[in-house]
Design an enzyme around this catalytic site. Structure first.
Site, PDB file in Angstrom:
ATOM      1  N   ASN A 195       0.899  -1.155   0.000  1.00  0.00           N
ATOM      2  CA  ASN A 195       0.000   0.000   0.000  1.00  0.00           C
ATOM      3  C   ASN A 195       0.937   1.203   0.000  1.00  0.00           C
ATOM      4  O   ASN A 195       1.768   1.327   0.901  1.00  0.00           O
ATOM      5  CB  ASN A 195      -0.831  -0.085   1.296  1.00  0.00           C
ATOM      6  CG  ASN A 195      -1.346   1.247   1.793  1.00  0.00           C
ATOM      7  OD1 ASN A 195      -1.584   2.169   1.022  1.00  0.00           O
ATOM      8  ND2 ASN A 195      -1.523   1.352   3.111  1.00  0.00           N
ATOM      9  N   LYS A 240       0.174   4.239   0.478  1.00  0.00           N
ATOM     10  CA  LYS A 240      -0.345   5.314   1.352  1.00  0.00           C
ATOM     11  C   LYS A 240      -0.423   6.631   0.580  1.00  0.00           C
ATOM     12  O   LYS A 240      -0.773   6.626  -0.593  1.00  0.00           O
ATOM     13  CB  LYS A 240       0.524   5.424   2.616  1.00  0.00           C
ATOM     14  CG  LYS A 240       0.653   4.082   3.325  1.00  0.00           C
ATOM     15  CD  LYS A 240       1.223   4.178   4.718  1.00  0.00           C
ATOM     16  CE  LYS A 240       1.307   2.765   5.297  1.00  0.00           C
ATOM     17  NZ  LYS A 240       1.775   2.745   6.671  1.00  0.00           N
ATOM     18  N   HIS A 252      -7.760  -0.137   6.945  1.00  0.00           N
ATOM     19  CA  HIS A 252      -6.331  -0.002   7.273  1.00  0.00           C
ATOM     20  C   HIS A 252      -6.212   0.750   8.602  1.00  0.00           C
ATOM     21  O   HIS A 252      -7.022   1.636   8.905  1.00  0.00           O
ATOM     22  CB  HIS A 252      -5.586   0.744   6.164  1.00  0.00           C
ATOM     23  CG  HIS A 252      -4.112   0.837   6.425  1.00  0.00           C
ATOM     24  ND1 HIS A 252      -3.557   1.860   7.163  1.00  0.00           N
ATOM     25  CD2 HIS A 252      -3.095   0.008   6.109  1.00  0.00           C
ATOM     26  CE1 HIS A 252      -2.251   1.646   7.269  1.00  0.00           C
ATOM     27  NE2 HIS A 252      -1.939   0.530   6.632  1.00  0.00           N
ATOM     28  N   GLU A 286      -4.585   3.183   9.568  1.00  0.00           N
ATOM     29  CA  GLU A 286      -4.658   4.654   9.517  1.00  0.00           C
ATOM     30  C   GLU A 286      -6.091   5.136   9.280  1.00  0.00           C
ATOM     31  O   GLU A 286      -6.476   6.207   9.747  1.00  0.00           O
ATOM     32  CB  GLU A 286      -3.675   5.179   8.453  1.00  0.00           C
ATOM     33  CG  GLU A 286      -2.237   5.014   8.944  1.00  0.00           C
ATOM     34  CD  GLU A 286      -1.210   4.699   7.866  1.00  0.00           C
ATOM     35  OE1 GLU A 286      -1.471   4.963   6.687  1.00  0.00           O
ATOM     36  OE2 GLU A 286      -0.144   4.167   8.222  1.00  0.00           O
ATOM     37  N   GLU A 324      -2.385  -6.549  10.834  1.00  0.00           N
ATOM     38  CA  GLU A 324      -1.402  -5.480  10.967  1.00  0.00           C
ATOM     39  C   GLU A 324      -1.529  -4.847  12.352  1.00  0.00           C
ATOM     40  O   GLU A 324      -2.355  -3.944  12.552  1.00  0.00           O
ATOM     41  CB  GLU A 324      -1.641  -4.409   9.906  1.00  0.00           C
ATOM     42  CG  GLU A 324      -1.557  -4.939   8.488  1.00  0.00           C
ATOM     43  CD  GLU A 324      -1.235  -3.821   7.502  1.00  0.00           C
ATOM     44  OE1 GLU A 324      -0.095  -3.774   7.038  1.00  0.00           O
ATOM     45  OE2 GLU A 324      -2.099  -2.983   7.247  1.00  0.00           O
ATOM     46  N   GLY A 351       4.551   1.497  10.426  1.00  0.00           N
ATOM     47  CA  GLY A 351       5.091   2.831  10.154  1.00  0.00           C
ATOM     48  C   GLY A 351       6.421   3.137  10.810  1.00  0.00           C
ATOM     49  O   GLY A 351       7.012   2.280  11.481  1.00  0.00           O
ATOM     50  N   SER A 386       5.950  -3.069   9.458  1.00  0.00           N
ATOM     51  CA  SER A 386       7.415  -3.039   9.480  1.00  0.00           C
ATOM     52  C   SER A 386       8.078  -4.292   8.917  1.00  0.00           C
ATOM     53  O   SER A 386       9.116  -4.731   9.411  1.00  0.00           O
ATOM     54  CB  SER A 386       7.931  -2.749  10.891  1.00  0.00           C
ATOM     55  OG  SER A 386       7.549  -1.439  11.289  1.00  0.00           O
TER      56      SER A 386
HETATM   57  P1  PGA Z   1       5.036  -0.394   7.091  1.00  0.00           P
HETATM   58  O1  PGA Z   1       3.503  -0.215   6.706  1.00  0.00           O
HETATM   59  O2  PGA Z   1       5.527  -1.673   6.416  1.00  0.00           O
HETATM   60  O3  PGA Z   1       5.697   0.818   6.541  1.00  0.00           O
HETATM   61  O4  PGA Z   1       5.111  -0.500   8.576  1.00  0.00           O
HETATM   62  C1  PGA Z   1       2.629  -1.300   6.767  1.00  0.00           C
HETATM   63  C2  PGA Z   1       1.215  -0.879   6.482  1.00  0.00           C
HETATM   64  O5  PGA Z   1       0.777   0.185   6.932  1.00  0.00           O
HETATM   65  O6  PGA Z   1       0.496  -1.616   5.789  1.00  0.00           O
END
Ligand code: PGA
Length: 269
Positions: free
Chosen positions: A12, A14, A100, A102, A172, A178, A219
């Protein structure tokens, strides 16, 4: 071929890539992975809304599935700033990501809305990628399993088993995502994937529930991808930052593919 005979790998992007960046990224990713059979790997990318139609012109569904980062459940209406399933169908995308972290934690979405979105996405023929995960506080309070089960049971309420053929789940953990995230250990992720798989079989029955892809995200990087993918109940990886450079994403893909096929062979043998 059963769904879980292939590995699921996606990203993704973002709110990070412009139309130009997205086209460049997809072209490069497709070129770098062109020798890998899509029977072995389901590759997908979820760019920003503005890039979707341009992205569709660059790669086919067979090469790289494309998804939207969000969707309103209604076909049309007085919902300023929202994007409807009809608008996404018109572009010809494949996946709708729902819930998600966020969306839930920055924009305040609740399970009830995720449920409306999941049902609408499936009704409109998209693959619905439902994201779930506990916060750090919930983890510390020892209620992670309960939270995951609530997010699944409420988010998938009234989804008919017949529709689940196009459902994917991403686990997740909020605390793992993030720049400030701490990746889950492979053991912890595996434990939660088992909880999720069990819950999915409760919802959809043994045969359908056990066959739904459950991906780990949060991550994921070149260092931890291998130990995650060898876990029995992790069917794929949903990657943010480490996948936004096509070469790095390709190197993770090359790392996990043989491990996944060994796991598959082990299962069959
Ligand atoms: P990240 O993001 O791998 O940068 O931690 C994962 C996500 O938000 O799907």
């Amino acid at each position: 071929m059963a769904r879980l005979d292939k590995i699921y790998l996606g990203t993704n992007t973002k709110m990070f890539k412009t139309i130009g960046n997205t086209k460049e990224f997809l072209t490069e990713l497709n070129r770098l992975t062109s020798d890998i059979s899509r029977e072995e790997m389901q590759l997908f990318v979820i760019p920003s809304y503005t890039a979707l139609s341009h992205a569709r012109a660059v790669v086919s569904t067979e090469e790289i599935m494309l998804g939207a980062q969000n969707m309103n459940w209604a076909e049309e209406g007085q919902f300023t700033g929202e994007i409807s399933p009809l608008m996404l169908s018109e572009i010809g995308i494949d996946i709708v990501m729902i819930g998600h972290s966020e969306r839930r934690h920055v924009f305040g979405e609740q399970d009830r809305e995720e449920n409306l979105k999941a049902k609408s996405a499936l009704d409109h023929g998209f693959t619905a990628l439902l994201c779930i995960g506990e916060t750090e506080e919930q983890k510390e309070n020892g209620i992670s399993d309960e939270i995951l089960r609530i997010q699944l049971k409420c988010g998938l309420k009234d989804v008919a088993p017949g529709q689940a053929g196009k459902l994917w789940v991403a686990y997740e953990p909020v605390w793992a995502i993030g720049v400030n995230g701490k990746p889950a250990t492979a053991e912890y992720a595996e434990e939660k994937h088992l909880v999720i798989k069990k819950c999915l079989t409760e919802i959809f029955g043994e045969e359908i529930g056990a066959d739904l892809p459950v991906l780990y995200g949060g991550s994921v990087n070149n260092k931890n991808a291998a130990e995650l993918i060898v876990q029995e109940h992790i069917d794929g990886l949903f990657i943010g930052r480490s996948a936004w450079d096509a070469e790095n994403f390709n190197s993770i893909i090359r790392l996990v593919l043989p491990l996944f096929s060994q796991k598959k062979t082990g299962r069959e043998g």
